[in-house]
Design a protein around this motif. Structure first.
Motif, mmCIF file in Angstrom:
data_model
loop_
_atom_site.group_PDB
_atom_site.id
_atom_site.type_symbol
_atom_site.label_atom_id
_atom_site.label_comp_id
_atom_site.label_asym_id
_atom_site.label_seq_id
_atom_site.Cartn_x
_atom_site.Cartn_y
_atom_site.Cartn_z
ATOM 1 N N PRO A 188 6.177 7.201 -4.190
ATOM 2 C CA PRO A 188 6.431 5.980 -4.961
ATOM 3 C C PRO A 188 7.286 6.257 -6.191
ATOM 4 C CG PRO A 188 4.242 6.821 -5.465
ATOM 5 C CD PRO A 188 4.804 7.714 -4.392
ATOM 6 N N GLU A 222 4.040 -0.218 1.325
ATOM 7 C CA GLU A 222 4.204 -1.275 0.328
ATOM 8 C C GLU A 222 2.971 -2.167 0.235
ATOM 9 O OE1 GLU A 222 9.065 -1.869 0.738
ATOM 10 O OE2 GLU A 222 7.683 -3.230 1.767
ATOM 11 N N GLN A 223 2.295 -2.360 1.355
ATOM 12 C CA GLN A 223 1.115 -3.226 1.378
ATOM 13 C C GLN A 223 -0.164 -2.501 0.978
ATOM 14 O OE1 GLN A 223 0.612 -5.648 4.914
ATOM 15 N NE2 GLN A 223 2.806 -5.562 5.331
ATOM 16 N N THR A 258 7.507 2.037 5.990
ATOM 17 C CA THR A 258 7.643 1.652 4.585
ATOM 18 C C THR A 258 6.850 0.391 4.259
ATOM 19 O OG1 THR A 258 9.835 2.659 4.462
ATOM 20 C CG2 THR A 258 9.265 1.067 2.761
ATOM 21 N N ARG A 259 6.881 -0.597 5.163
ATOM 22 C CA ARG A 259 6.157 -1.852 4.918
ATOM 23 C C ARG A 259 4.666 -1.610 4.769
ATOM 24 N NH1 ARG A 259 5.587 -5.407 2.301
ATOM 25 N NH2 ARG A 259 5.093 -7.560 2.842
ATOM 26 N N GLY A 305 0.219 0.827 -2.409
ATOM 27 C CA GLY A 305 1.002 -0.394 -2.401
ATOM 28 C C GLY A 305 1.728 -0.532 -3.721
ATOM 29 N N PRO A 306 1.625 -1.693 -4.381
ATOM 30 C CA PRO A 306 2.269 -1.878 -5.683
ATOM 31 C C PRO A 306 1.377 -1.464 -6.852
ATOM 32 C CG PRO A 306 1.342 -3.950 -4.981
ATOM 33 C CD PRO A 306 1.043 -2.951 -3.876
ATOM 34 N N ARG A 366 9.131 1.198 -5.433
ATOM 35 C CA ARG A 366 9.644 1.413 -4.090
ATOM 36 C C ARG A 366 8.992 2.659 -3.489
ATOM 37 N NH1 ARG A 366 10.958 -2.826 -5.316
ATOM 38 N NH2 ARG A 366 12.998 -3.860 -5.307
ATOM 39 N N TRP A 367 8.744 2.594 -2.182
ATOM 40 C CA TRP A 367 8.216 3.742 -1.448
ATOM 41 C C TRP A 367 9.330 4.366 -0.623
ATOM 42 C CZ3 TRP A 367 3.503 6.062 -1.684
ATOM 43 C CH2 TRP A 367 2.499 5.396 -2.406
ATOM 44 N N ARG A 416 4.166 -5.116 -9.980
ATOM 45 C CA ARG A 416 4.985 -6.326 -9.895
ATOM 46 C C ARG A 416 4.911 -7.150 -11.179
ATOM 47 N NH1 ARG A 416 2.539 -8.809 -4.512
ATOM 48 N NH2 ARG A 416 0.682 -8.262 -5.727
#
Length: 288
Positions: A17, A122-123, A118-119, A239-240, A11-12, A256
């Motif tokens: 992170p 995340e990307q 935030t989106r 991102g992730p 999560r950011w 992930r």
């Protein structure tokens, strides 16, 4: 008895992170942080469920799946997803954005206004600018307008994003490309009347991610496996993706892939999971 943890994902937030764990524990991922875990040798990888509910059958899922959901839970998750275009009556205001990931890689997207940037974090967006703000359906129409009129996509594969992080052009060049697309976008005819245009104000995330001076990756973790281990120090997080300095060089681990497994503390310094060369074919496990 060995403590077993289950990761709930990266999560950011305002503190950067963090990895979340069942039970509420959080692990910061600041640069230099040691990441070391082993996958329990028995039990396999199980579905993480959907919309806050556990999978009723605890279905087994593939190691390479970034969604970590069985078919039924994935369907339920998509049924309530704005990103999958299955929600049309959300009364909250939305923002349309342009995100830049590398030369020639600009995408359009929407996010609920209350989530801020935030989106984009995340990307793994290297830089971005808002395009407009308004009702959900107006934001959707603007997104479709850009795809049709300017051929700006709404998805860029993660493999492409990862492939250019170590060879990014200077900030002024990437902002110039983003500004050019922004100017063309807000000048389009057919812009939804209820969507307020936003001026170009670029935000660059290279410092937040730790991309300055990032070397090329030596490999990308393909999947976790029962009994396997990963140990390394955080070099960057975008991102992730965790960019880890390991005994096998700089490796990229998509966080992930950690969900759904039972994990324990690694007692050795090694990487004993499948690793592929950067750029090799990978399975796209999500919309973004």
């Amino acid at each position: 008895m060995t403590q077993v943890w289950r990761c709930t994902g990266l999560r950011w937030g305002d503190d950067g992170p963090v990895l979340g764990w069942e039970g509420g524990r959080r692990s910061g991922l600041e640069r230099g942080k040691r990441v070391a875990f082993a996958v329990v040798p028995a039990g396999g990888r199980t579905c993480v469920g959907a919309r806050g509910h556990a999978c009723p059958v605890r279905a087994e899922v593939a190691g390479r799946s970034t969604g970590a959901r069985c078919e039924e839970c994935a369907r339920l998750d998509r049924a309530h997803s704005v990103a999958a275009d299955t929600v049309a009556d959300d009364p909250r205001p939305y923002r349309v954005y342009l995100a830049w990931f590398g030369p020639g890689m600009v995408k359009v997207g929407i996010t609920v206004a209350e989530r801020g940037a935030t989106r984009l974090l995340e990307q793994g967006a290297v830089c971005f600018s808002w395009l407009g703000r308004g009702p959900l359906m107006a934001a959707r129409r603007a997104e479709e307008l850009l795809r049709a009129a300017l051929r700006v996509p709404d998805r860029i594969p993660y493999a492409d994003k990862r492939g250019v992080r170590a060879v990014l052009p200077p900030v002024r060049e990437r902002l110039a490309e983003l500004a050019e697309v922004h100017a063309r976008a807000v000048a389009l005819e057919g812009w939804p009347e209820s969507l307020e245009r936003a001026p170009f104000r670029a935000v660059d995330h290279s410092g937040v991610f730790g991309l300055e001076g990032l070397p090329r990756a030596d490999g990308v973790v393909s999947e976790l496996v029962a009994g396997g281990a990963v140990s390394g120090d955080v070099r960057a997080v975008a991102g992730p993706d965790l960019h880890l300095v390991t005994a096998r060089g700089l490796l990229v681990l998509d966080s992930r892939l950690m969900t759904g497994w039972g994990l324990t503390t690694a007692g050795r310094d090694e990487v004993s999971v499948p690793v592929r060369k950067p750029g090799d074919t990978e399975v796209q496990g999500g919309l973004f």
